[in-house]
Design an enzyme around this catalytic site. Structure first.
Site, PDB file in Angstrom:
ATOM      1  N   ASN A   6     -10.552  -3.283   1.724  1.00  0.00           N
ATOM      2  CA  ASN A   6     -11.421  -2.503   0.840  1.00  0.00           C
ATOM      3  C   ASN A   6     -11.764  -1.178   1.516  1.00  0.00           C
ATOM      4  O   ASN A   6     -11.720  -1.066   2.729  1.00  0.00           O
ATOM      5  CB  ASN A   6     -12.716  -3.296   0.579  1.00  0.00           C
ATOM      6  CG  ASN A   6     -13.655  -2.581  -0.372  1.00  0.00           C
ATOM      7  OD1 ASN A   6     -13.211  -1.984  -1.366  1.00  0.00           O
ATOM      8  ND2 ASN A   6     -14.944  -2.606  -0.087  1.00  0.00           N
TER       9      ASN A   6
ATOM     10  N   THR B 221     -13.945 -10.132   3.735  1.00  0.00           N
ATOM     11  CA  THR B 221     -14.288 -11.526   4.071  1.00  0.00           C
ATOM     12  C   THR B 221     -15.397 -11.966   3.114  1.00  0.00           C
ATOM     13  O   THR B 221     -15.758 -11.219   2.197  1.00  0.00           O
ATOM     14  CB  THR B 221     -14.789 -11.642   5.528  1.00  0.00           C
ATOM     15  OG1 THR B 221     -15.982 -10.876   5.646  1.00  0.00           O
ATOM     16  CG2 THR B 221     -13.747 -11.140   6.515  1.00  0.00           C
TER      17      THR B 221
ATOM     18  N   HIS C 101     -14.879   1.637   1.764  1.00  0.00           N
ATOM     19  CA  HIS C 101     -16.317   1.710   1.494  1.00  0.00           C
ATOM     20  C   HIS C 101     -16.853   3.050   1.995  1.00  0.00           C
ATOM     21  O   HIS C 101     -16.566   3.457   3.118  1.00  0.00           O
ATOM     22  CB  HIS C 101     -17.035   0.551   2.196  1.00  0.00           C
ATOM     23  CG  HIS C 101     -18.494   0.552   1.944  1.00  0.00           C
ATOM     24  ND1 HIS C 101     -19.047   0.094   0.756  1.00  0.00           N
ATOM     25  CD2 HIS C 101     -19.536   0.977   2.705  1.00  0.00           C
ATOM     26  CE1 HIS C 101     -20.361   0.236   0.805  1.00  0.00           C
ATOM     27  NE2 HIS C 101     -20.680   0.761   1.970  1.00  0.00           N
TER      28      HIS C 101
ATOM     29  N   MET D  59     -15.214  -2.811  -8.626  1.00  0.00           N
ATOM     30  CA  MET D  59     -16.660  -3.037  -8.602  1.00  0.00           C
ATOM     31  C   MET D  59     -17.049  -4.480  -8.937  1.00  0.00           C
ATOM     32  O   MET D  59     -17.941  -4.722  -9.751  1.00  0.00           O
ATOM     33  CB  MET D  59     -17.356  -2.064  -9.577  1.00  0.00           C
ATOM     34  CG  MET D  59     -17.114  -0.604  -9.243  1.00  0.00           C
ATOM     35  SD  MET D  59     -17.624  -0.161  -7.573  1.00  0.00           S
ATOM     36  CE  MET D  59     -19.400  -0.162  -7.790  1.00  0.00           C
TER      37      MET D  59
ATOM     38  N   ASP E 175     -19.033  -6.250   2.207  1.00  0.00           N
ATOM     39  CA  ASP E 175     -18.832  -5.064   3.055  1.00  0.00           C
ATOM     40  C   ASP E 175     -19.008  -5.397   4.536  1.00  0.00           C
ATOM     41  O   ASP E 175     -19.360  -4.534   5.343  1.00  0.00           O
ATOM     42  CB  ASP E 175     -19.805  -3.921   2.662  1.00  0.00           C
ATOM     43  CG  ASP E 175     -19.592  -3.473   1.226  1.00  0.00           C
ATOM     44  OD1 ASP E 175     -18.445  -3.529   0.748  1.00  0.00           O
ATOM     45  OD2 ASP E 175     -20.582  -3.077   0.579  1.00  0.00           O
TER      46      ASP E 175
ATOM     47  N   SER F 250     -15.227   3.798   5.664  1.00  0.00           N
ATOM     48  CA  SER F 250     -14.648   2.678   6.416  1.00  0.00           C
ATOM     49  C   SER F 250     -13.619   1.953   5.559  1.00  0.00           C
ATOM     50  O   SER F 250     -13.824   1.746   4.362  1.00  0.00           O
ATOM     51  CB  SER F 250     -15.732   1.654   6.789  1.00  0.00           C
ATOM     52  OG  SER F 250     -16.791   2.258   7.467  1.00  0.00           O
TER      53      SER F 250
ATOM     54  N   ASN G 196      -8.647   7.048  -5.434  1.00  0.00           N
ATOM     55  CA  ASN G 196      -8.003   6.446  -4.253  1.00  0.00           C
ATOM     56  C   ASN G 196      -6.645   5.864  -4.632  1.00  0.00           C
ATOM     57  O   ASN G 196      -5.695   5.953  -3.859  1.00  0.00           O
ATOM     58  CB  ASN G 196      -8.899   5.358  -3.642  1.00  0.00           C
ATOM     59  CG  ASN G 196      -9.929   5.946  -2.700  1.00  0.00           C
ATOM     60  OD1 ASN G 196      -9.586   6.417  -1.616  1.00  0.00           O
ATOM     61  ND2 ASN G 196     -11.186   5.944  -3.123  1.00  0.00           N
TER      62      ASN G 196
HETATM   63  C1  GRF Z   1     -14.919   5.193  -3.636  1.00  0.00           C
HETATM   64  O1  GRF Z   1     -15.995   5.947  -3.207  1.00  0.00           O
HETATM   65  C2  GRF Z   1     -14.749   3.967  -2.787  1.00  0.00           C
HETATM   66  O2  GRF Z   1     -15.124   4.168  -1.459  1.00  0.00           O
HETATM   67  C3  GRF Z   1     -15.679   2.983  -3.444  1.00  0.00           C
HETATM   68  O3  GRF Z   1     -15.568   3.249  -4.819  1.00  0.00           O
HETATM   69  C4  GRF Z   1     -15.151   4.593  -5.023  1.00  0.00           C
HETATM   70  C5  GRF Z   1     -13.915   4.548  -5.849  1.00  0.00           C
HETATM   71  O4  GRF Z   1     -13.499   5.791  -6.288  1.00  0.00           O
HETATM   72  N1  GRF Z   1     -15.340   1.626  -3.066  1.00  0.00           N
HETATM   73  P1  GRF Z   1     -12.123   5.953  -7.064  1.00  0.00           P
HETATM   74  O5  GRF Z   1     -12.147   5.011  -8.252  1.00  0.00           O
HETATM   75  O6  GRF Z   1     -11.021   5.598  -6.105  1.00  0.00           O
HETATM   76  O7  GRF Z   1     -12.081   7.379  -7.477  1.00  0.00           O
END
Ligand code: GRF
Length: 198
Positions: free
Chosen positions: A108, A142, A110, A91, A146, A137, A17
């Protein structure tokens, strides 16, 4: 001159991401000021470095408590002074105190259609429940895990032959489209987080 819409991205792992945000930033109104990882080995750190973005590692293990870890994280973020803090596979559950400090400035992504399936292993749970529709999403962070207001969502059909891996892959592809779009919409003021009653 208009204020640059600068963001900080927080990661823990692969950073796909983050990569999507980096790629889109070249044709967008936002800039990534820094990437912070709570894992020194996060592959995403290399993605940032290759793109010439400042990186920082702040691991909870280096501190005596989660409080001290979050204090260090908050200090670093405050120094960077971003308009937006973007969690991208970060995480760590942030404490209510931390969230309060940056209230309305943390988003965030999710992998589920919230409020369905908060927490971990969303793809597995969706398959077990034989759901026909799954998705992604983007939400404001907050105190509720999630549970913050949803900013944008995209749906993915679950195929009869889907596995956790195939479903995760299709959802991730949508994540890479929707996250930069949301950040850009925030940068240009198309979406305003202050609209939310948090
Ligand atoms: C994604 O699936 C995101 O929705 C979740 O953690 C994952 C992160 O993947 N929160 P990356 O590190 O961006 O590849």
């Amino acid at each position: 001159m208009q204020d640059l819409y600068n963001i900080v991205v927080l990661i823990s792992g692969k950073g796909t991401n983050l990569q999507a945000l980096i790629d889109a930033s070249h044709r967008s109104s936002y800039t990534i000021s820094a990437v912070i990882s709570n894992k020194a080995k996060a592959i995403g750190l290399n993605r940032a470095k290759i793109s010439g973005i400042d990186t920082y590692v702040i691991e909870q293990e280096s501190f005596n408590s989660k409080l001290e870890f979050e204090e260090s994280l908050a200090t670093r973020i405050s120094e960077i002074n971003p308009k937006l803090i973007v969690l991208a596979g970060f995480m760590k559950v942030l404490s209510p105190q931390f969230v309060k400090l940056f209230r309305g400035k943390v988003i965030n992504i999710h992998p589920s259609l919230l409020p369905e399936y908060p927490g971990l292993n969303t793809h597995q749970r969706v398959l077990e429940d034989k759901k026909k529709i799954h998705g992604v999403s983007v939400h404001l962070v907050t105190e509720d895990l999630d549970g913050g207001p949803v900013i944008a969502q995209d749906a993915v059909y679950v195929r009869p032959d889907d596995t956790v891996e195939s479903l995760a892959k299709r959802v991730l592809e949508r994540e890479h489209i929707i996250y930069p779009k949301v950040v850009e919409s925030l940068a240009i003021g198309k979406i305003q987080l202050s609209d939310y009653d948090i």
